[in-house]
Write a protein that holds these residues in place. Sequence first.
Motif, PDB file in Angstrom:
ATOM      1  N   PHE A 142      -7.736   5.823   0.724  1.00  0.00           N
ATOM      2  CA  PHE A 142      -6.418   6.091   0.158  1.00  0.00           C
ATOM      3  C   PHE A 142      -6.294   7.536  -0.303  1.00  0.00           C
ATOM      4  CE2 PHE A 142      -3.458   6.245  -3.428  1.00  0.00           C
ATOM      5  CZ  PHE A 142      -2.307   5.789  -2.808  1.00  0.00           C
ATOM      6  N   LYS A 146      -6.935  -4.599  -2.662  1.00  0.00           N
ATOM      7  CA  LYS A 146      -5.937  -4.172  -1.685  1.00  0.00           C
ATOM      8  C   LYS A 146      -6.274  -2.860  -0.988  1.00  0.00           C
ATOM      9  CE  LYS A 146      -1.581  -5.416  -2.578  1.00  0.00           C
ATOM     10  NZ  LYS A 146      -0.239  -5.394  -3.128  1.00  0.00           N
ATOM     11  N   LEU A 147      -6.979  -1.940  -1.661  1.00  0.00           N
ATOM     12  CA  LEU A 147      -7.224  -0.627  -1.079  1.00  0.00           C
ATOM     13  C   LEU A 147      -8.644  -0.144  -1.278  1.00  0.00           C
ATOM     14  CD1 LEU A 147      -4.952   1.481  -3.361  1.00  0.00           C
ATOM     15  CD2 LEU A 147      -4.135   0.740  -1.217  1.00  0.00           C
ATOM     16  N   VAL A 203       0.834  -1.203   0.000  1.00  0.00           N
ATOM     17  CA  VAL A 203       0.000   0.000   0.000  1.00  0.00           C
ATOM     18  C   VAL A 203       0.870   1.254   0.000  1.00  0.00           C
ATOM     19  CG1 VAL A 203      -1.730   1.297   1.299  1.00  0.00           C
ATOM     20  CG2 VAL A 203      -1.966  -1.171   1.037  1.00  0.00           C
TER      21      VAL A 203
END
Length: 139
Positions: free
Chosen positions: A50, A44-45, A19
């Motif tokens: 983010f 993943k995010l 990340v």
Amino acid sequence: MVSTSALDVSIGLSADLPVQGFLDVARTAAAMGYRRVWIGETFKLDPLVFMTRVHAELPGLAVGIGPMPSLLRTGPQLAMAAATLRGLGMAEPIEMLVGASSPAMTDGWHGRGVPTVAGTEALFRATRQTAAGERIDVD
């Protein structure tokens, strides 16, 4: 030669990138003078979380959020996210993309079924109404 100030960067999915590495890409894009950085929903995010971090670190950089699967967010969630980002002083305009995604993500991972045109239209309508301060009825 095209100036980078007229171009956007889209941070793609990388299975081996941590990340923090995605944040490094955003920093590099800002340092190179790109106009906007985009990131979509990945395994993943979360793009909203983010990009809030990107804004905190790089406040002058415009961000694009998405595409995000239409079945995984509601109209009020999208409108509240935009209002929160605006309240934090994020560069205008705040751009979000919503798309269909894939049955593997929407149904397989989240059990939400498969997106439809009618469902996506309802999401857009609810987002506009919520952003305008109107009440919405959800079936």
